[in-house]
Design a protein around this motif. Structure first.
Motif, mmCIF file in Angstrom:
data_model
loop_
_atom_site.group_PDB
_atom_site.id
_atom_site.type_symbol
_atom_site.label_atom_id
_atom_site.label_comp_id
_atom_site.label_asym_id
_atom_site.label_seq_id
_atom_site.Cartn_x
_atom_site.Cartn_y
_atom_site.Cartn_z
ATOM 1 N N LYS A 266 0.836 -1.209 0.000
ATOM 2 C CA LYS A 266 0.000 0.000 0.000
ATOM 3 C C LYS A 266 0.865 1.251 0.000
ATOM 4 O O LYS A 266 0.603 2.213 -0.738
ATOM 5 C CB LYS A 266 -0.931 -0.016 1.221
ATOM 6 N N GLU A 267 1.907 1.252 0.811
ATOM 7 C CA GLU A 267 2.788 2.425 0.891
ATOM 8 C C GLU A 267 3.684 2.541 -0.339
ATOM 9 O O GLU A 267 3.859 3.637 -0.893
ATOM 10 C CB GLU A 267 3.645 2.326 2.154
ATOM 11 N N ALA A 268 4.224 1.427 -0.807
ATOM 12 C CA ALA A 268 5.149 1.459 -1.942
ATOM 13 C C ALA A 268 4.468 1.917 -3.224
ATOM 14 O O ALA A 268 5.076 2.617 -4.046
ATOM 15 C CB ALA A 268 5.775 0.083 -2.147
ATOM 16 N N ALA A 273 -5.830 1.892 -0.206
ATOM 17 C CA ALA A 273 -6.219 0.608 0.390
ATOM 18 C C ALA A 273 -5.901 -0.506 -0.589
ATOM 19 O O ALA A 273 -5.745 -0.272 -1.795
ATOM 20 C CB ALA A 273 -7.712 0.600 0.721
ATOM 21 N N VAL A 274 -5.772 -1.716 -0.074
ATOM 22 C CA VAL A 274 -5.656 -2.905 -0.913
ATOM 23 C C VAL A 274 -6.618 -3.953 -0.376
ATOM 24 O O VAL A 274 -6.985 -3.939 0.797
ATOM 25 C CB VAL A 274 -4.218 -3.478 -0.925
ATOM 26 N N ARG A 275 -7.051 -4.871 -1.232
ATOM 27 C CA ARG A 275 -7.860 -6.006 -0.804
ATOM 28 C C ARG A 275 -6.942 -7.207 -0.668
ATOM 29 O O ARG A 275 -6.118 -7.471 -1.545
ATOM 30 C CB ARG A 275 -8.978 -6.283 -1.804
ATOM 31 N N VAL A 276 -7.093 -7.922 0.422
ATOM 32 C CA VAL A 276 -6.179 -9.016 0.739
ATOM 33 C C VAL A 276 -6.948 -10.321 0.866
ATOM 34 O O VAL A 276 -8.008 -10.374 1.497
ATOM 35 C CB VAL A 276 -5.410 -8.723 2.050
ATOM 36 N N LEU A 309 0.335 -13.231 -4.949
ATOM 37 C CA LEU A 309 0.249 -12.548 -6.240
ATOM 38 C C LEU A 309 -0.355 -11.168 -6.025
ATOM 39 O O LEU A 309 -1.436 -11.047 -5.448
ATOM 40 C CB LEU A 309 -0.609 -13.332 -7.225
ATOM 41 N N ILE A 310 0.349 -10.146 -6.489
ATOM 42 C CA ILE A 310 -0.161 -8.773 -6.457
ATOM 43 C C ILE A 310 -0.660 -8.444 -7.848
ATOM 44 O O ILE A 310 0.094 -8.519 -8.825
ATOM 45 C CB ILE A 310 0.940 -7.782 -6.050
ATOM 46 N N THR A 311 -1.927 -8.086 -7.969
ATOM 47 C CA THR A 311 -2.501 -7.773 -9.266
ATOM 48 C C THR A 311 -3.716 -6.875 -9.065
ATOM 49 O O THR A 311 -3.912 -6.328 -7.975
ATOM 50 C CB THR A 311 -2.855 -9.071 -10.032
ATOM 51 N N GLY A 312 -4.508 -6.699 -10.111
ATOM 52 C CA GLY A 312 -5.692 -5.860 -10.004
ATOM 53 C C GLY A 312 -6.925 -6.566 -10.522
ATOM 54 O O GLY A 312 -6.828 -7.571 -11.241
ATOM 55 N N ILE A 330 -3.126 -10.114 -3.277
ATOM 56 C CA ILE A 330 -3.297 -8.708 -2.916
ATOM 57 C C ILE A 330 -3.833 -8.011 -4.149
ATOM 58 O O ILE A 330 -3.149 -7.901 -5.168
ATOM 59 C CB ILE A 330 -1.978 -8.054 -2.456
ATOM 60 N N ASP A 331 -5.091 -7.594 -4.060
ATOM 61 C CA ASP A 331 -5.712 -6.844 -5.154
ATOM 62 C C ASP A 331 -5.399 -5.369 -4.924
ATOM 63 O O ASP A 331 -6.015 -4.705 -4.103
ATOM 64 C CB ASP A 331 -7.218 -7.094 -5.164
ATOM 65 N N ALA A 332 -4.412 -4.876 -5.661
ATOM 66 C CA ALA A 332 -3.971 -3.492 -5.488
ATOM 67 C C ALA A 332 -4.676 -2.543 -6.450
ATOM 68 O O ALA A 332 -4.424 -1.331 -6.420
ATOM 69 C CB ALA A 332 -2.450 -3.400 -5.696
ATOM 70 N N GLY A 333 -5.539 -3.080 -7.310
ATOM 71 C CA GLY A 333 -6.274 -2.243 -8.250
ATOM 72 C C GLY A 333 -5.560 -2.123 -9.587
ATOM 73 O O GLY A 333 -4.336 -2.148 -9.679
ATOM 74 N N HIS A 334 -6.340 -1.963 -10.629
ATOM 75 C CA HIS A 334 -5.810 -1.862 -11.988
ATOM 76 C C HIS A 334 -4.940 -0.613 -12.158
ATOM 77 O O HIS A 334 -4.015 -0.587 -12.974
ATOM 78 C CB HIS A 334 -6.980 -1.818 -12.973
ATOM 79 N N HIS A 335 -5.226 0.397 -11.347
ATOM 80 C CA HIS A 335 -4.559 1.688 -11.515
ATOM 81 C C HIS A 335 -3.084 1.654 -11.148
ATOM 82 O O HIS A 335 -2.342 2.603 -11.451
ATOM 83 C CB HIS A 335 -5.297 2.769 -10.701
ATOM 84 N N ILE A 336 -2.602 0.559 -10.520
ATOM 85 C CA ILE A 336 -1.170 0.502 -10.186
ATOM 86 C C ILE A 336 -0.302 0.601 -11.436
ATOM 87 O O ILE A 336 0.883 0.944 -11.348
ATOM 88 C CB ILE A 336 -0.805 -0.774 -9.398
#
Length: 374
Positions: A266-268, A273-276, A309-312, A330-336
């Motif tokens: 989330k910070e990096a 927010a992220v969904r976990v 796996l980190i993805t959106g 970790i769903d970090a969102g497509h916007h990453i």
């Protein structure tokens, strides 16, 4: 020194040295969306999406070219209705002579593209491709350069795409020696005179290049080399072949758990927010990351040995399946994928400065993330 005018096709040809169109996945839409490629450019803006506010920013900034990650015209238009958002975007772009160009999955696959930029942002080490899609035949280029021009030639080859190995660019090896030649009467030598044998202290410069990039690299070589007829050799290599593809997998600097790592992500990536998905105490040592929609690649990440796996855009039932299977997401969102804005802009701006063009490449400052957290 007076700066040179930059033609759009020259800039895009350099862009293709690291994100060529043939890297695209089947059914993808890349390349020209709106406008023309046959013009000079002074102001170039990189963007994740082309929304109406993106076009308005481009108009305010007097932009000639937008290089976007997500294609504006992914599905065919049956009509251009200027009462709709897409119609207004096309209309404004044409009225203000703004060309819109898309680099989608080819930029995902490319070394130094979206997924490498995400891996770098997450401080992953020993990264490799998660889902191989392309294998590039490699060649070795050997060229002999007078000492006075070694820096110039080496930099030109690197800028054209030679010497890229994993996370490193401009890789080369050089040794000193003596070059000999005798110019003919009709020659116009940089060093020496017709009919006289010359002995010149030279550098043997060796580097690697993909077979598809070799033509562009040789063009850059001949432009930068001072000799009328540069001496060079190109050798085909059986190994190593460069493997390219979607996503990256690598190691974290020190073992952690899912809860702590989600906070770090989330910070990096500067997220609200992220969904976990998964048990928060799960140890995290190896991480897979794939920008955009990674639903199809959860199994690939697990088989590759990733702990998460980190993805959106993770689907509900995909998340349930992963949870039941004991795999973390970790769903970090497509916007990453917005990391491409600064990444591509800085790479193209370096080329502009290196070559002395009268142009500027910069990143859009407006967020196109459609989601708010309340």
């Amino acid at each position: 020194m007076k700066k040179k005018a930059l033609h759009m096709q020259t800039l895009l040809a350099h862009f293709a040295t690291f994100a060529p169109k043939h890297y695209e996945m089947d059914g993808d839409k890349n390349g020209l969306m709106v406008g023309t490629l046959n013009k000079h450019v002074k102001r170039v803006m990189t963007a994740l999406d082309v929304l109406e506010e993106t076009i308005d920013e481009a108009i305010d900034e007097q932009v000639d070219l937008i290089i976007a990650h997500h294609p504006l015209l992914f599905r065919p238009l049956k009509q251009i209705d200027t009462s709709t958002a897409i119609g207004r975007i096309v209309s404004k772009a044409l009225q203000h002579d703004i060309t819109i160009y898309a680099a989608h999955t080819n930029l995902d696959v490319a070394q130094g593209g979206v997924n490498d930029l995400l891996a770098k942002q997450l401080n992953l080490t020993n990264t490799r491709v998660l889902v191989p899609t392309h294998t590039e035949a490699m060649q070795k280029l050997v060229v002999f350069v007078p000492m006075s021009h070694i820096e110039e030639v080496r930099e030109a080859l690197g800028q054209a795409g030679a010497g890229h190995i994993g996370e490193y660019s401009h890789c080369a090896f050089q040794t000193e020696g003596t070059g000999t030649f005798r110019p003919s009467v009709g020659a116009n030598p940089y060093i020496g005179s017709a009919g006289k044998q010359e002995f010149v202290e030279e550098i043997r410069l060796e580097t690697i290049v993909t077979k598809k990039q070799c033509k562009a690299v040789l063009t850059a070589l001949k432009r930068a080399h001072p000799y009328e007829e540069p001496a060079y050799d190109v050798y085909s290599l059986e190994e190593p072949a460069e493997q390219l593809g979607l996503g990256r997998i690598g190691s974290v600097h020190e073992a952690t758990n899912l809860n702590a790592y989600a906070q770090f992500v989330k910070e990096a990536l500067q997220l609200q927010a992220v969904r976990v998905v998964g048990n928060g105490d799960t140890p995290i040592r190896k991480v897979a990351v794939l920008g955009g929609d990674g639903n199809k690649y959860v199994g690939a990440a697990k088989r590759a040995g990733a702990d998460v796996l980190i993805t959106g855009d993770v689907y509900y039932h995909v998340a349930q399946d992963a949870l039941m299977d004991g795999f973390c997401l970790i769903d970090a969102g497509h916007h990453i994928e917005h990391v491409m804005k600064e990444g591509v802009a800085s790479r193209l701006q370096a080329f502009v400065v290196q070559e002395g063009y009268d142009a500027e490449v910069f990143a859009s400052t407006r967020s196109t993330d459609p989601f708010l957290f309340v």
